[in-house]
Structure formats: structure tokens, C-alpha cells
Scaffold this motif. Structure first.
Motif, mmCIF file in Angstrom:
data_model
loop_
_atom_site.group_PDB
_atom_site.id
_atom_site.type_symbol
_atom_site.label_atom_id
_atom_site.label_comp_id
_atom_site.label_asym_id
_atom_site.label_seq_id
_atom_site.Cartn_x
_atom_site.Cartn_y
_atom_site.Cartn_z
ATOM 1 N N HIS A 1 0.939 -1.260 0.098
ATOM 2 C CA HIS A 1 0.137 -0.150 -0.010
ATOM 3 C C HIS A 1 0.673 1.639 0.051
ATOM 4 C CE1 HIS A 1 -3.709 -2.092 0.894
ATOM 5 N NE2 HIS A 1 -3.300 -3.236 1.094
ATOM 6 N N ASN A 2 2.222 0.881 -0.187
ATOM 7 C CA ASN A 2 2.625 2.594 -0.866
ATOM 8 C C ASN A 2 2.864 3.023 1.018
ATOM 9 O OD1 ASN A 2 4.617 3.871 -1.534
ATOM 10 N ND2 ASN A 2 3.625 5.446 -2.462
ATOM 11 N N ILE A 3 3.098 2.237 2.053
ATOM 12 C CA ILE A 3 3.139 3.619 3.562
ATOM 13 C C ILE A 3 4.391 3.679 3.864
ATOM 14 C CG2 ILE A 3 2.442 2.697 5.544
ATOM 15 C CD1 ILE A 3 0.108 0.874 4.563
ATOM 16 N N ASN A 4 3.723 4.889 4.243
ATOM 17 C CA ASN A 4 5.878 5.257 5.212
ATOM 18 C C ASN A 4 4.963 5.122 6.584
ATOM 19 O OD1 ASN A 4 7.062 6.986 6.583
ATOM 20 N ND2 ASN A 4 7.088 8.980 4.913
ATOM 21 N N LEU A 5 6.268 4.155 6.615
ATOM 22 C CA LEU A 5 5.932 3.335 8.468
ATOM 23 C C LEU A 5 6.246 4.429 9.507
ATOM 24 C CD1 LEU A 5 7.732 -0.207 7.977
ATOM 25 C CD2 LEU A 5 4.266 0.484 7.800
ATOM 26 N N LYS A 6 7.310 5.252 9.488
ATOM 27 C CA LYS A 6 7.510 6.660 10.410
ATOM 28 C C LYS A 6 6.616 7.324 10.390
ATOM 29 C CE LYS A 6 12.739 6.956 8.845
ATOM 30 N NZ LYS A 6 13.121 5.255 9.686
#
Length: 178
Positions: free
Chosen positions: A121-126
């Protein structure tokens, strides 16, 4: 990139009655829909990350889990918030039966489910948030690089082992999501 609100299921979305796999036993936690509506308005994807050792132990099947998950997603939609995806681990390293007896990378406290969701899902975990009720939830989130971790007080011991915002109920979580 997207940001996500990662939610454990049992103990966060629903009251943890132990090995919940039927609608009649699924009791939504007070405040969960309002929390998810708030997060969705802020642009968060809603992703469920759940260990399901009941499958491994033979208490219910993957089909049972999927049927309950579909029902749960429909209930969320009826409350004007949509679950983007659900990731589950059907394994257990010591109590699993047959193919489910396995030490894997997806079972929390390992970060596999979170990392798979981030990739898909192209997620920025930060920029994401994880809410759970067990230290293993917080450990998985920390290992995945999620800094904003929220631990809801539960019947599981905390021992203050990990950095997280600690709250007594799910309704308080909105204060830590922006």
C-alpha cells in the motif's frame, strides 16, 4: 506515500473474548468507529494486523476467519469508515497443528505483516501509527520502524518494556493521531 493506522484486532477493534471467530461473539470496542473515522479524515489508511493462533490450534478455520473479517469490514463501512486491508498470521511456533506449526516472520512480535502491508500500500511507516494491547504488538511496530505506538491497557502485563503512549481505553487514542 501513504500513512496508515495499524490496528490489532482482538482487544482493540473488538473485546478479546478469546478465539473469536463468530459474529455473535464479536463485540466492538467502545469508541473504535469514532477513532477510525477520525483517522480516515486525517488521511490514514486503516489496516488490521492480527495474530490468529486459533487457526493454528484448530479452533476455527481460515474460512471462518475470512467470513468474520468480511462481516467486520461491512460493519465498518456502515459506520462510514473503510478498512483498507487485513493481514493475519495463522501460525503458531509451538501449539500449531499440521501446516500451521511454524515459526514465521508474520507472527507478531515479528514485523512481517506490517512490512507486507507497507509494501503493498506504499506506506510510510515513520508517519504511521500502531495501536495494540500487547507488548508483542509494540515490538512488531518498533521493529517495522513505526515511531507512534499506542498501547491500550489490557489484562496482559506491560512491564514498561517498550516506548509507547499508554492509554486506558481506545477512545483516548485520537489524542495521539494527527
Amino acid at each position: 506515500m501513504n500513512k496508515a493506522l495499524f490496528l490489532d484486532r482482538d482487544g482493540i477493534i473488538n473485546i478479546d473474548h478469546g478465539y473469536v471467530y463468530q459474529q455473535q461473539d464479536f463485540e466492538f470496542a467502545e469508541g473504535i468507529f469514532e477513532l477510525c473515522q477520525h483517522a480516515a479524515k486525517l488521511g490514514y489508511l486503516l489496516i488490521v494486523i492480527t495474530n490468529q493462533s486459533g487457526i493454528a490450534r484448530g479452533k476455527y478455520s481460515e474460512s471462518d476467519f475470512h467470513a468474520l473479517t468480511q462481516w467486520m469490514k461491512t460493519e465498518f463501512s456502515q459506520h462510514h469508515c473503510s478498512i483498507t486491508d487485513v493481514y493475519f498470521c495463522p501460525h503458531h511456533p509451538t501449539k500449531g497443528k499440521g501446516q500451521y506449526l511454524k515459526a514465521c516472520e508474520c507472527r507478531k512480535p515479528k514485523p512481517g505483516m506490517i512490512l507486507n502491508a507497507a509494501k503493498a500500500h506504499n506506506i510510510n511507516l515513520k508517519q504511521s501509527v500502531f495501536i495494540g494491547d500487547k507488548i508483542s504488538d509494540m515490538q512488531a511496530a518498533e521493529s517495522a520502524g513505526i515511531h507512534n505506538r499506542i498501547l491500550v491497557a489490557s489484562h496482559y502485563d506491560d512491564y514498561q518494556q517498550i516506548t509507547a503512549h499508554r492509554i486506558s481505553n481506545i477512545g483516548q487514542a485520537s489524542a495521539f493521531i494527527d
